[in-house]
Every structure is written in structure tokens, then in C-alpha cells.
Design an enzyme around this catalytic site. Structure first.
Site, PDB file in Angstrom:
ATOM      1  CB  SER A  29      -6.939  98.952  -9.803  1.00  0.00           C
ATOM      2  OG  SER A  29      -7.265  99.176  -8.451  1.00  0.00           O
ATOM      3  NE  ARG A  33      -6.985 103.083 -13.029  1.00  0.00           N
ATOM      4  CZ  ARG A  33      -7.423 102.999 -11.775  1.00  0.00           C
ATOM      5  NH1 ARG A  33      -7.981 101.872 -11.340  1.00  0.00           N
ATOM      6  NH2 ARG A  33      -7.312 104.036 -10.947  1.00  0.00           N
ATOM      7  CB  SER A 180      -6.277 109.337  -6.868  1.00  0.00           C
ATOM      8  OG  SER A 180      -6.574 107.950  -6.796  1.00  0.00           O
ATOM      9  CD  GLU A 334      -5.235  99.734  -3.052  1.00  0.00           C
ATOM     10  OE1 GLU A 334      -4.999  98.623  -3.504  1.00  0.00           O
ATOM     11  OE2 GLU A 334      -5.715 100.669  -3.722  1.00  0.00           O
ATOM     12  NE  ARG A 365     -11.291 100.621   3.471  1.00  0.00           N
ATOM     13  CZ  ARG A 365     -10.889 100.346   2.242  1.00  0.00           C
ATOM     14  NH1 ARG A 365      -9.832 100.978   1.736  1.00  0.00           N
ATOM     15  NH2 ARG A 365     -11.512  99.434   1.512  1.00  0.00           N
ATOM     16  NE  ARG A 406      -8.272  97.245  -0.299  1.00  0.00           N
ATOM     17  CZ  ARG A 406      -7.906  96.306  -1.158  1.00  0.00           C
ATOM     18  NH1 ARG A 406      -7.478  95.138  -0.703  1.00  0.00           N
ATOM     19  NH2 ARG A 406      -7.979  96.512  -2.457  1.00  0.00           N
ATOM     20  CE  LYS A 431     -15.351  97.643  -2.696  1.00  0.00           C
ATOM     21  NZ  LYS A 431     -16.328  98.233  -3.617  1.00  0.00           N
TER      22      LYS A 431
END
Length: 467
Positions: A29, A33, A180, A334, A365, A406, A431
Site C-alpha cells: 500500500s 502510493r 475506499s 484485508e 472472499r 490472502r 502478489k
């Protein structure tokens, strides 16, 4: 839901308590960014200890296609460093492969609106099913021209953004209930819009707020003026002023969400795992693991060392065991797969709430966890916004991952206590957590483990970023 990339991976069973130290790779993340902000900056920047994974490779490749220079090398102390050179105006007539990376498919269309020509976006088959309407509709309101009619106008990939070198910006409303990332995507590029942006979320629930706070903090670190709800302003309203972003040097924190399976190993085996370089202050959602896994029976402390701060986590004792939990995970969705795996091994029921949006992640999921845990003999019921998990004796079998990293690590956690669990396509962990099978083998061997060494014997190497 795709076929396995290779033979299922036999998840190792723990022979006793797990005791090890782990160095987790950098945050996906933060890395992605930081790459976007550096690409939009007025001068060059440096990104130290970035995550090298499929998602970050896709982001770097996409920015290079837009004319951004990204040179990979080493800092003076030997740590990895990426040097980013914006290179003036962003180039159009480009094609972007998003894979199945939410940050790439959502963060880069606003960047492409600032390019000098059309930018085509496409990705893995699952990427066509993931919601993108919030970004597309908002960009149109802000003045962008976008064609998403390749498979009918439906607010999803594939699409083309016709960049004109600038974007008007201004006020816009977005329903970000499904992700989000719709908010973060618009905020990251907003300093380059002529009028900046005044963004209002119009939905009832906004998931994963820590990720938006991360975006705001990183924008401010790059010199942007941002007004956010946590400053005492109106709820669900963000303002970003137009202005230059500055290139800067940023050291990427370890990915705390990717520390989850290693902490879970300590929790379910009653062992002790040390995570190196755990930040004392962070906006990462994974920091919530300290509280969540403590509530489920473990204990933790932050320990100051000569190199920084480590998190030492001690698992549940045999007397108390792993406890079930009733928790709203809307801000840290997550983490749900790993928590669900631990809950399936607990001694009392669990209820995981506030995560209906996970149906739109890398896979559905909630359906996947229900199907796969129950396939091993579990008792999981899917609810409107989460899961109810009643522990039962589990047995071995193939744990399908649906190309979801995950899901793969959740299967590995179950395999610690359940003999015969085989994780399909464990390579999908590349990933965001390359080298996971080797790190997992090192964990169970009681060794200090991290992303730098080669694969353990019998374990697959990290997947090629193109996989």
C-alpha cells in the site's frame, strides 16, 4: 476461479511451538502510493526498501509506460532503492496492464487523465469484475473523457482514458462503499488538477478508513495541502488544494498485513514470533493485529533494539487456547482471511462483521472462505456482512485460493494444525509477499527469515511478476 498454476503445495504441519524472527517485505500500500506521488512530483524522488512483488511491478511498469523514469538500484547502505524521475509531461498512447491489482486499476486512471493522449487499461479476467465505477464517474464529473464501452458501459475494465494533459477538478461526490480506493485514487492525483478536488463520500459505510488516512498522510508528506475529516472537519469530506508535489526520499515500512500469517503461527501453536522493524506509529491497517490477536489469546510487546523496534508476539497457552472473537472488521477487511483461519482453529465460535465489501476483492472472499474451510470439515456460515465460524475438527484436503494471495496464506495457517492441507497455487502469494513458501519453511525451522534469501529446498521460488 482459475486452475492451479502448479501442483498443490503441501502446507507444513507444525511439530510443536513455533519460535522465529521474521523480516517482512515492504508495504504494498505504501509502495504503490509512493510511486504515484513520485511520478506526479515536480522533481526526482527516492523510494527505499520498496516492495518488489507482482502488484508493485505492475505499478512501476504502468508508470514507465506513461514516461516516468524508475531506476532500480541500491542505496549506500546496501538496501534496495528505486529512483523516480517524473520526466515532465506524462506520455499518452500507452497501454497499462493492471493484472488484478486494485491500486493499479484505481489509482492510475486519474493519472492517465493528466497524460498527453489515450491510455488503455486492461488486466486479468477477474479485474473485469471488480468495481471501478466510482473512479470513472468521478473523473467524468471532473472533466475527463473515458470510454468503458468495450463490453458495454458498465463502469469496469477494459477502458480507455483520453488524457489531455490537464484536468479541471473541483467538487465531486463518490459512493465509495465498495472500495475506499475510489477516494484514495482521486486524492492522490488531486494536487495536479487545476482546481484540486473537494470530494464527498455519499454512501452509508466507508470501508478501510486507515488506507485513506495513509493516503492523506503521504500526500502531506509530499507537500500537498489536505483537509480531512480527522482534522475536525465534516465527516466523509476531503479537500486537496492544487499545487506542486515535491520529490522526496521515503523509506517504506514493512507490510504489517503480511505479518499476519507469521503472527498467527505463534498464536495457534503457542509459540513466539518476532517481527522486525514494527513501526510504533503507523496508518497501516495491519497494526490492528496486535489488539485482535491479543483478544484471541496471545500477548505482544514492542521492544526497542539497536536497529529500531520489533514486535514480539507470544501465542495462546495450552491452558487457555485460541479464543473465538466477535468483531467488526470494516476498517481492516484485508485481515479477514487470516482471522477466519485462526477462528476455525479456536475453541469457541467467532463472528466477523462489517466485511460485505470483501465479495468484490481479488475473489469473493466470503464465499471462498466459507467453501474452503467447510471443505476441510469446518462449519462456516456466510452472513450479509461477514462470517459466522463454529470450530470443528478439521481434516486434510485441497484448499483452493482463486488466485487470491490472502486465501493462500490462510490455507498455510490452517495447515499448521491440520495434516494433509494442500494449498492450490501458493505462487499467488507473490502478489504482495514474494518468497512466501521459503519464508514459511524458515519460520517452521526456527530460523530468522526474510525476503532476501533463496528458496528453501522443495519450495517454489517467488513467482515471476508476469504470472
Amino acid at each position: 476461479m482459475t486452475a492451479s498454476q502448479s501442483s498443490p503445495w503441501p502446507a507444513p504441519t507444525a511439530s510443536g511451538t513455533v519460535t522465529a524472527a521474521v523480516t517482512v517485505p515492504g508495504s504494498k500500500s505504501v509502495t504503490n502510493r509512493a510511486l504515484v506521488l513520485a511520478a506526479l512530483a515536480a522533481g526526482p524522488g527516492r523510494l527505499r526498501r520498496p516492495l518488489r512483488s507482482r502488484d508493485s511491478a505492475l505499478m512501476a511498469g504502468a508508470l514507465r509506460a506513461l514516461g516516468v523514469g524508475i531506476e532500480e538500484g541500491a542505496a549506500p547502505d546496501g538496501t534496495e532503492e528505486w529512483r523516480v524521475t517524473p520526466g515532465g509531461g506524462l506520455r499518452g498512447d500507452a497501454a497499462v496492464d493492471v493484472g488484478n491489482a486494485g491500486t493499479v486499476m484505481r489509482f492510475l486512471p486519474p493519472v492517465a487523465a493528466l497524460a498527453g493522449g489515450p491510455v488503455r487499461f486492461d488486466g486479468d479476467p477477474r479485474s473485469h469484475e471488480r468495481p471501478l465505477h466510482g473512479v470513472i464517474d468521478a473523473l467524468r464529473t471532473l472533466g475527463a473523457r473515458i470510454d468503458d464501452t468495450a463490453q458495454g458501459s458498465r463502469g469496469a475494465l477494459p477502458l480507455t482514458v483520453y488524457g489531455e494533459g490537464t484536468l479541471r477538478g473541483g467538487p465531486v461526490e463518490v459512493d465509495a462503499s465498495s472500495s475506499s480506493q475510489f477516494v484514495s485514487a482521486l486524492l492522490l492525483s488531486a494536487p495536479r488538477f487545476d482546481k484540486g478536488v473537494e470530494l464527498r463520500h455519499t454512501g452509508d459505510r466507508l470501508p478501510s478508513l486507515p488506507h485513506i488516512r495513509m493516503t492523506v498522510e503521504m500526500l502531506r508528506g509530499a507537500g500537498a495541502e489536505v483537509d480531512a475529516p480527522e482534522d475536525g472537519g465534516e465527516p466523509h469530506l476531503w479537500r486537496v488544494a492544487p499545487g506542486d508535489l515535491r520529490g522526496r526520499e521515503l523509506t517504506v515500512e514493512p507490510d504489517l498485513s503480511n505479518a499476519q500469517p507469521f503472527l498467527a503461527a505463534a498464536l495457534v501453536t503457542g509459540g513466539r514470533v518476532t517481527i522486525r522493524d514494527w513501526p510504533r506509529q503507523t496508518t497501516q491497517p495491519g497494526d490492528a493485529l496486535r489488539e485482535i490477536f491479543t483478544e484471541m489469546g496471545g500477548s505482544c510487546e514492542l521492544v526497542t533494539t539497536a536497529a529500531g523496534t520489533d514486535l514480539v508476539f507470544t501465542g495462546a497457552t495450552s491452558a487457555g487456547g485460541v479464543r473465538g472473537i466477535d468483531i467488526d472488521l470494516s476498517e481492516v477487511g484485508e485481515l479477514t482471511p487470516g482471522i477466519a483461519a485462526v477462528a476455525a482453529l479456536a475453541n469457541s465460535p467467532s463472528r466477523l462483521r462489517g466485511v460485505g465489501h470483501l465479495r468484490l476483492h481479488e475473489t469473493d472472499r466470503l464465499a471462498a472462505l466459507t467453501r474452503e474451510i467447510n471443505g476441510l470439515g469446518g462449519d462456516v456460515t456466510e452472513t450479509a456482512d461477514g462470517l459466522e465460524i463454529r470450530p470443528r475438527a478439521l481434516h486434510g484436503g485441497v484448499f483452493h485460493t482463486y488466485d487470491d494471495h490472502r486465501m493462500a496464506t490462510a490455507g498455510a495457517v490452517l495447515g499448521l494444525l491440520v495434516e494433509g492441507v494442500q494449498v492450490e497455487n501458493v505462487e499467488t502469494t507473490a502478489k504482495t509477499l514474494p518468497g512466501f513458501p521459503r519464508m514459511w519453511a524458515g519460520l517452521l525451522a526456527g530460523k530468522d527469515t526474510g525476503p532476501g534469501a533463496g528458496p528453501a529446498a522443495g519450495a517454489p521460488a517467488a513467482a515471476d511478476p508476469r504470472d
